[in-house]
Design an enzyme around this catalytic site. Sequence first.
Site, mmCIF file in Angstrom:
data_model
loop_
_atom_site.group_PDB
_atom_site.id
_atom_site.type_symbol
_atom_site.label_atom_id
_atom_site.label_comp_id
_atom_site.label_asym_id
_atom_site.label_seq_id
_atom_site.Cartn_x
_atom_site.Cartn_y
_atom_site.Cartn_z
ATOM 1 N N LYS A 195 -33.249 20.185 -27.464
ATOM 2 C CA LYS A 195 -33.223 21.484 -26.796
ATOM 3 C C LYS A 195 -34.042 21.449 -25.497
ATOM 4 C CE LYS A 195 -30.628 23.116 -29.979
ATOM 5 N NZ LYS A 195 -30.886 23.836 -31.203
HETATM 6 C C1 PLP Z 1 -30.356 24.287 -32.562
HETATM 7 C C2 PLP Z 1 -29.796 25.630 -32.832
HETATM 8 C C3 PLP Z 1 -30.245 26.422 -33.898
HETATM 9 C C4 PLP Z 1 -31.143 25.916 -34.993
HETATM 10 O O1 PLP Z 1 -32.334 25.403 -34.592
HETATM 11 P P1 PLP Z 1 -33.072 24.278 -35.497
HETATM 12 O O2 PLP Z 1 -34.420 24.195 -34.848
HETATM 13 O O3 PLP Z 1 -32.298 23.026 -35.379
HETATM 14 O O4 PLP Z 1 -33.149 24.798 -36.881
HETATM 15 C C5 PLP Z 1 -29.739 27.698 -34.018
HETATM 16 N N1 PLP Z 1 -28.823 28.177 -33.165
HETATM 17 C C6 PLP Z 1 -28.359 27.446 -32.136
HETATM 18 C C7 PLP Z 1 -27.348 28.028 -31.217
HETATM 19 C C8 PLP Z 1 -28.810 26.144 -31.953
HETATM 20 O O5 PLP Z 1 -28.310 25.408 -30.948
#
Ligand code: PLP
Length: 392
Positions: A195
């Site tokens: 991310k």
């Molecule tokens: C990555 C993601 C999540 C979940 O996050 P995690 O930290 O992996 O649990 C939720 N929603 C979206 C749109 C994502 O891209």
Amino acid sequence: MSESDQPLTDGAPPTISLSDVLVDEELLSASRDAIASGWWSMGPRVAAFEQEFAAHCGATHAFVVANGTAAIHLALLAAGIGPGDEVVVPSLTFVAAANMICAVGATPVFCDIVGPDDLNLDLEDVAAALTPRTRAVLPVHYGGYPCEMGGLSALCEDAKLVLIEDAAHAPGAVIDGRRLGSIGAVGCFSFFSNKNLPVGEGGMVVTSDDDLAQNVRLARSHGMTTLTWDRHRGHASGYDVVLNGFNYRLDEQRAAIGSVQLRRLDANNALRGHLVDRYRTALASVDGLVVPFAGTARGVVPAYHLMEVLLPEGSDRDRVRADMLAAGVQTSVHYPPIHTFAAFTSYADRRALPRTDAVAPRLLTLPLYPHMSDDQVDRVVAVLADALAGAG
Ligand SMILES: *Cc1c(COP(=O)(O)O)cnc(C)c1O
């Protein structure tokens, strides 16, 4: 590099991966200091990261949690969503939101996107999906590009619905001077390693509503009224358990990394934006390709999380991806729509999602990370053009 370390494919260019993290001395020393402190969970580094994140977002409260999925879970619970409730959510997103809606006993109601040029939730379709059981709307800012928040906020206010932003793609993004994630009643962020604010695992719940905040604070740590850290500092001696909570806490080491990454976020998003501009210019010469989210509205600063393209209609995406990988370029698909997954096909009265279904087989995500070079962008575009020519 010794001869035995040479890549297996003779003369092949190095792989350009979908995303990448930059490791440097500042990050290493931040985590080393956290380890050396001997206090490893929910201490001063967590508190500092939360304060800095709340200030960055312009929100009153920020709660660091174990991951972005936990953030969504806590947001839904704090909003009182449960059995019998419906929550409107896009199908074209990561499955976490829909899974957490099911986890609290509610029903996800999938809505369509605007279209090939805008992969975000369509306001009119959201309005059409509301029933007397609808309690919340949970949009995602796809790829870091803001949803129509003015319209969604008004709709939620009129219908007395809770607006929960899945801002996993959008840390740092701005719309009319406000950070995404701070516009709805509650915002949820992810710090997964691919991310925009990479920590490894981690997430954040952001809100300016004191009641929601208190609920998130409690549910994050077993429903207990005090934390070990408070007791350690002599601020409290005992505790009560006032609701059935979880352990969704985060450790100090990751909070320390988070603080460093937060300081770099806006500059890194700007670097992503530069690369996206270069991609858009180069991709304009590839026939039949659609690049969504062209043209940024006034007052909008996207977070540029994903470099998404729609392949020409009828393209063999698997073959394009295989050809690109063979040429050293990793790609992905964001996302296979949730309504097509086995766990979600049981919704017999599912709404029609024609625009989601139309773009789904054409989606392709290209490499994007802040320290990618212009040459790498050009290389990806050339490899994509070659793959399309070969697969045509
Ligand atoms: C990555 C993601 C999540 C979940 O996050 P995690 O930290 O992996 O649990 C939720 N929603 C979206 C749109 C994502 O891209």
